[in-house]
Scaffold this active site. Structure first.
Site, mmCIF file in Angstrom:
data_model
loop_
_atom_site.group_PDB
_atom_site.id
_atom_site.type_symbol
_atom_site.label_atom_id
_atom_site.label_comp_id
_atom_site.label_asym_id
_atom_site.label_seq_id
_atom_site.Cartn_x
_atom_site.Cartn_y
_atom_site.Cartn_z
ATOM 1 N N PRO A 34 19.788 -24.684 29.092
ATOM 2 C CA PRO A 34 18.912 -24.997 30.238
ATOM 3 C C PRO A 34 18.488 -23.704 30.915
ATOM 4 C CG PRO A 34 21.207 -25.460 30.782
ATOM 5 C CD PRO A 34 21.180 -25.100 29.329
ATOM 6 N N MET A 35 17.186 -23.495 31.043
ATOM 7 C CA MET A 35 16.658 -22.281 31.674
ATOM 8 C C MET A 35 15.660 -22.668 32.753
ATOM 9 S SD MET A 35 16.118 -19.692 28.424
ATOM 10 C CE MET A 35 15.556 -20.948 27.251
ATOM 11 N N VAL A 36 15.915 -22.208 33.963
ATOM 12 C CA VAL A 36 15.024 -22.511 35.080
ATOM 13 C C VAL A 36 13.599 -22.080 34.728
ATOM 14 C CG1 VAL A 36 14.516 -22.051 37.505
ATOM 15 C CG2 VAL A 36 16.897 -22.243 36.744
ATOM 16 N N CYS A 121 26.213 -23.000 37.074
ATOM 17 C CA CYS A 121 25.203 -22.161 37.722
ATOM 18 C C CYS A 121 25.862 -21.295 38.792
ATOM 19 C CB CYS A 121 24.114 -23.017 38.360
ATOM 20 S SG CYS A 121 22.853 -22.046 39.229
ATOM 21 N N HIS A 211 30.490 -21.547 28.972
ATOM 22 C CA HIS A 211 29.963 -20.187 29.142
ATOM 23 C C HIS A 211 31.163 -19.331 29.537
ATOM 24 C CE1 HIS A 211 26.544 -17.440 30.785
ATOM 25 N NE2 HIS A 211 27.573 -16.728 30.350
ATOM 26 N N GLY A 245 26.331 -17.996 25.475
ATOM 27 C CA GLY A 245 26.478 -16.614 25.901
ATOM 28 C C GLY A 245 26.582 -15.660 24.736
ATOM 29 N N ASP A 246 25.807 -14.584 24.772
ATOM 30 C CA ASP A 246 25.827 -13.513 23.767
ATOM 31 C C ASP A 246 25.428 -13.977 22.370
ATOM 32 O OD1 ASP A 246 26.637 -11.975 25.855
ATOM 33 O OD2 ASP A 246 28.566 -11.374 25.007
ATOM 34 N N ALA A 302 20.155 -18.747 25.272
ATOM 35 C CA ALA A 302 19.160 -18.794 26.347
ATOM 36 C C ALA A 302 18.185 -17.641 26.188
ATOM 37 C CB ALA A 302 19.853 -18.752 27.706
ATOM 38 N N ARG A 303 18.576 -16.452 26.656
ATOM 39 C CA ARG A 303 17.665 -15.305 26.645
ATOM 40 C C ARG A 303 17.147 -14.980 25.254
ATOM 41 N NH1 ARG A 303 21.130 -10.665 28.901
ATOM 42 N NH2 ARG A 303 22.799 -11.905 27.962
#
Length: 402
Positions: A34-36, A121, A211, A245-246, A302-303
């Site tokens: 989930p990404m804002v 979050c 996470h 994560g990562d 995510a990123r």
């Protein structure tokens, strides 16, 4: 969302069946975090077309979702295309009340494959409202919320069985899950999960996304592999565990699994073989052996997915095909221009793969800056066409689908 109630077909895939399918293919389940602002329909469709199994919406505030039709229409956008491939989607909610979460879940259930409670979050505004990571100190509250949500969905006719076997694919199966961070004292995290997950006779959640950073740990600090090993070994045989994560490239994950086989070798955007390039840079020889996690069920990004929607298709950098796919999806599921351009600048930049040099970018830094100065879609598309043809990315520019 309300106006589409009679148009959008109900999702038919239970998410637990996706875990089973991934396991049968001897791989991890691949998930989009989930990404804002960014986990909108066009982007979810794009990553799904490049191998992502399960997508999350951005965190939706349950209280506003329950009270505002405008919030429902803007926060939860789904495809109404009949015959289109289903994009399994989890609606993630920010809530601190069993009543609010269960009501929001009931409103969203006809349109999504499952609901998820955000317990991770770290933003100060969320924690001030006892949302997100603030819930990591309220394990009984979280348990009560997920139990009430299952009961509400079951009362509305949705199949939320607590057995290990997923419900049949009749379109009525829905999942309930949580996404968490960890505590500095990992014993508190074990206590939290012991309360929230339930036991073998009554499982409260279908899976847990972890996470492995604390609320105060910045993303620049590597994930806590000790925490991840402890959680997967303690709870992985009871419920599926995803790690977030990562996850920058499948070839450079800091953990290993029997479900993570050798990854295919793709060339970088400048045509150089990635393995050869890593040997030249010395990057492949300096990595520590990854931690083996036999009970890990899935990986969430995510990123890295934002920069490379083809990550889970095995690409270490974004290919032009992913840009084409995103632009075609955005034409059918429109995004604000500035948001769409931000997606493009992320995809066309160096990304997070093993090669983060300027040569790995689809567009140069100057070209990406120029892209942000465009004031309308026609200029954006013309400019991408022009630069792509000039750089040899495709003789005809953007590939437009009918």
């Amino acid at each position: 969302m309300d106006r589409e109630k009679d148009v959008i077909p109900h999702p038919k895939i239970h998410p637990l069946k996706l875990f089973d399918a991934a396991r049968s293919q001897k791989r991890l389940l691949y998930a989009c975090a989930p990404m804002v602002r960014y986990s909108k329909l066009a982007f979810r469709q794009t990553v799904h077309q490049f191998g992502t199994d399960l997508c999350w919406t951005p965190m939706i505030l349950a209280k506003e979702f329950n009270r505002s039709r405008f919030a429902r229409d803007s926060d939860l956008t789904m495809s109404s295309g009949v015959g289109e491939e289903e994009v399994p989607t989890i609606a993630q909610f920010g809530a601190n009340s069993a009543v609010e979460l269960s009501r929001a879940a009931a409103l969203a259930a006809p349109f999504v494959n499952g609901v998820d409670l955000n317990c991770g979050c770290p933003q100060s505004w969320a924690c001030a409202e006892t949302l997100g990571a603030a819930l990591m100190g309220r394990r009984e509250t979280v348990r009560d919320m997920v139990v009430a949500t299952r009961e509400r969905l079951a009362g509305d006719g949705w199949d939320v069985g607590l057995g290990r076997d997923p419900p049949a694919s009749d379109g009525h199966g829905r999942s309930v899950s949580v996404k968490i961070r960890v505590h500095a004292d990992l014993r508190r995290t074990v206590d939290f999960l012991s309360t929230v997950v339930g036991d073998a006779h009554r499982r409260n959640v279908d899976w847990v996304t972890v996470h492995p950073r604390t609320r105060s740990t910045p993303s620049s600090v590597p994930v806590n592999l000790e925490a991840l090993e402890l959680i997967t070994s303690t709870f992985g045989a009871q419920v599926p565990i995803l790690v977030s994560g990562d996850a920058f490239a499948l070839s450079t994950l800091p953990y290993a699994s029997h479900l993570l086989g050798p990854q295919p070798t793709f060339t970088t955007t400048n045509g150089e073989d990635l393995a050869t390039q890593q040997q030249t840079n010395g990057s492949s020889n300096n990595r520590k052996p990854p931690l083996h996690l036999p009970h890990l069920a899935g990986v969430m990004s995510a990123r890295a997915l934002l920069a490379n929607p083809a990550l889970f298709a095995g690409h270490d950098s974004c290919p032009w095909a992913a840009v084409d796919t995103f632009l075609n999806n955005a034409a059918r599921a429109p995004l604000p221009l500035k948001l769409a351009v931000h997606h493009l600048t992320e995809m066309c930049g160096p990304g997070f793969g093993p090669d983060r040099s300027a040569a790995a970018s689809l567009l140069s830094k100057a070209e990406r800056v120029r892209l942000t100065e465009m004031g309308n879609w026609l200029d954006v598309l013309d400019y991408v066409d022009e630069v792509r043809c000039r750089r040899g990315g495709g003789a005809g520019g953007i590939v437009r689908c009918a």
